[in-house]
Write an enzyme that holds these catalytic residues in place. Sequence first.
Site, PDB file in Angstrom:
ATOM      1  N   LEU A  71      -1.908  11.071  -0.086  1.00 21.26           N
ATOM      2  CA  LEU A  71      -2.746  11.108  -1.190  1.00 21.26           C
ATOM      3  C   LEU A  71      -4.295  10.675  -0.798  1.00 21.26           C
ATOM      4  CD1 LEU A  71      -0.578   9.421  -3.992  1.00 21.26           C
ATOM      5  CD2 LEU A  71      -1.579  11.719  -3.901  1.00 21.26           C
ATOM      6  N   ALA A  72      -4.190   9.788   0.175  1.00 25.53           N
ATOM      7  CA  ALA A  72      -5.611   9.165   0.571  1.00 25.53           C
ATOM      8  C   ALA A  72      -6.283  10.091   1.364  1.00 25.53           C
ATOM      9  CB  ALA A  72      -5.222   7.670   1.159  1.00 25.53           C
ATOM     10  N   LYS A  89     -14.493   1.536   6.793  1.00 23.57           N
ATOM     11  CA  LYS A  89     -13.351   1.281   7.849  1.00 23.57           C
ATOM     12  C   LYS A  89     -14.214   0.784   9.011  1.00 23.57           C
ATOM     13  CE  LYS A  89     -10.093   3.389   6.032  1.00 23.57           C
ATOM     14  NZ  LYS A  89      -9.057   2.629   5.661  1.00 23.57           N
ATOM     15  N   TYR A 129     -16.640  11.849   4.803  1.00 21.76           N
ATOM     16  CA  TYR A 129     -15.873  10.599   4.592  1.00 21.76           C
ATOM     17  C   TYR A 129     -16.929   9.487   4.099  1.00 21.76           C
ATOM     18  CZ  TYR A 129     -12.184   7.406   5.991  1.00 21.76           C
ATOM     19  OH  TYR A 129     -10.948   6.713   5.996  1.00 21.76           O
ATOM     20  N   SER A 168       3.163   8.364   2.138  1.00 23.30           N
ATOM     21  CA  SER A 168       2.231   7.372   2.571  1.00 23.30           C
ATOM     22  C   SER A 168       2.453   6.926   3.999  1.00 23.30           C
ATOM     23  CB  SER A 168       2.319   6.118   1.535  1.00 23.30           C
ATOM     24  OG  SER A 168       1.944   6.456   0.281  1.00 23.30           O
ATOM     25  N   ILE A 169       1.400   6.519   4.661  1.00 21.84           N
ATOM     26  CA  ILE A 169       1.319   6.028   6.305  1.00 21.84           C
ATOM     27  C   ILE A 169       2.247   4.801   6.159  1.00 21.84           C
ATOM     28  CG2 ILE A 169       0.277   5.087   8.038  1.00 21.84           C
ATOM     29  CD1 ILE A 169      -1.966   7.320   7.694  1.00 21.84           C
ATOM     30  N   ALA A 188     -12.190   4.525  -2.972  1.00 25.21           N
ATOM     31  CA  ALA A 188     -13.698   4.595  -3.215  1.00 25.21           C
ATOM     32  C   ALA A 188     -13.738   5.769  -4.367  1.00 25.21           C
ATOM     33  CB  ALA A 188     -14.500   5.445  -1.928  1.00 25.21           C
ATOM     34  N   GLY A 218       0.834  -1.312  -0.068  1.00 23.23           N
ATOM     35  CA  GLY A 218      -0.005   0.087  -0.160  1.00 23.23           C
ATOM     36  C   GLY A 218       0.788   1.482   0.178  1.00 23.23           C
TER      37      GLY A 218
END
Length: 277
Positions: free
Chosen positions: A202-203, A170, A163, A19-20, A103, A13
Site C-alpha cells: 500500500l505504501a 526518511k 518521493y 505489508s513489509i 504523507a 505498522g
Amino acid sequence: MGLFDGKRGLIVGVANDRSIAWAIAQTIMEQGGECGFTYLPDSPYEEKKKNQRRVSQCLRNHPQAKFLLPMDAQDDHQIADVMRATHKEFDKIDFLLHSIAFADRRDLGRETYKTGRDGFKLAMDVSVYSLIAVTHAAVPYLSSRSSILTMSYFGGEKCVPGYNVMGICKAALEATVRYLAFDLGPRGGRVNALSAGPLKTLAGSAAGASDMLAMYEHMAPLGRNITHEEVGRTGAFLLSDFSDGITGETLHIDGGYNIMGSPGRLLDLLKAARPKS
C-alpha cells in the site's frame, strides 16, 4: 531450535498481508517468536472496521500472534497503553518493529517546494517522530538484548523524483536511528533501519513503486527485484540476536541498486532503443 525461540515483541505498522511488516513478522513467528500487533484505529463512522479486519485476517491461523490492539502513532497515550499491554502479556520486549509512514497524497504528487506547512508537520510527525515516541514508551520494558527496527528507503539518501517530502522524512528517520542507537547502547539495546527496494505494498503504491520495478530490475546488479520473503528474512535477522553487533545502521536490501553510480545494464536497453541514424 528457532532463531526466535523464547523471544517476544511488538509489530507496529501491518496494514495487510502485503505489508513489509507482515513479511518480517511471519518470519519471526515461523522461527518461534511471539508477536503482538497494532493497527491504525478505524474511524468511529467506519462500520466495516477495514483496518482492524485486514490485520485480523493476517493473524488467523498464527498461534504465535498473541494480541491485536489499536494504536494511533500521533497519540502518546495510546502508545503508552500499547506498551503497557505488551509488557503485561510478555513481561520484557525483545524486539520492536516500527513500520509507519504517512504523507498527504497532495504533497507526494507535487514539487517538494510546494509542500504545505501542515503537510510537512504531519509527514514528519507520523513518519519520524513516531519512532522516538514508541521507543520512549518501550524503554522501561525492553530486555537487556533488545532490538528495534524501522523501515527506510533510498529516497532518504538520494533524490528520487516523486518521493518528495517522504524522502526528507526518511533522511530524518535514518538520523534518528543513529541517535537512538547511541542512547540505547548502554542498555544493550540496538536500533537499525532497513532500506528496501520497491515492493507492491500500500505504501509503495502511494509512492509510485510500480513505476520503479522495471528500472530496478535492469539496474540492480542482481538483475531482478527483491521479494517480500527476502525482506522478511533480512528484517528478522536485524531483530534477532544474530545481528547483535549491529546498531545505528541502515541496511539496504535492493538487489544492490544502491551501489550503482551509472544506469549499468539499463544502458544496453537505451542503446538498443535509440533510433539508428
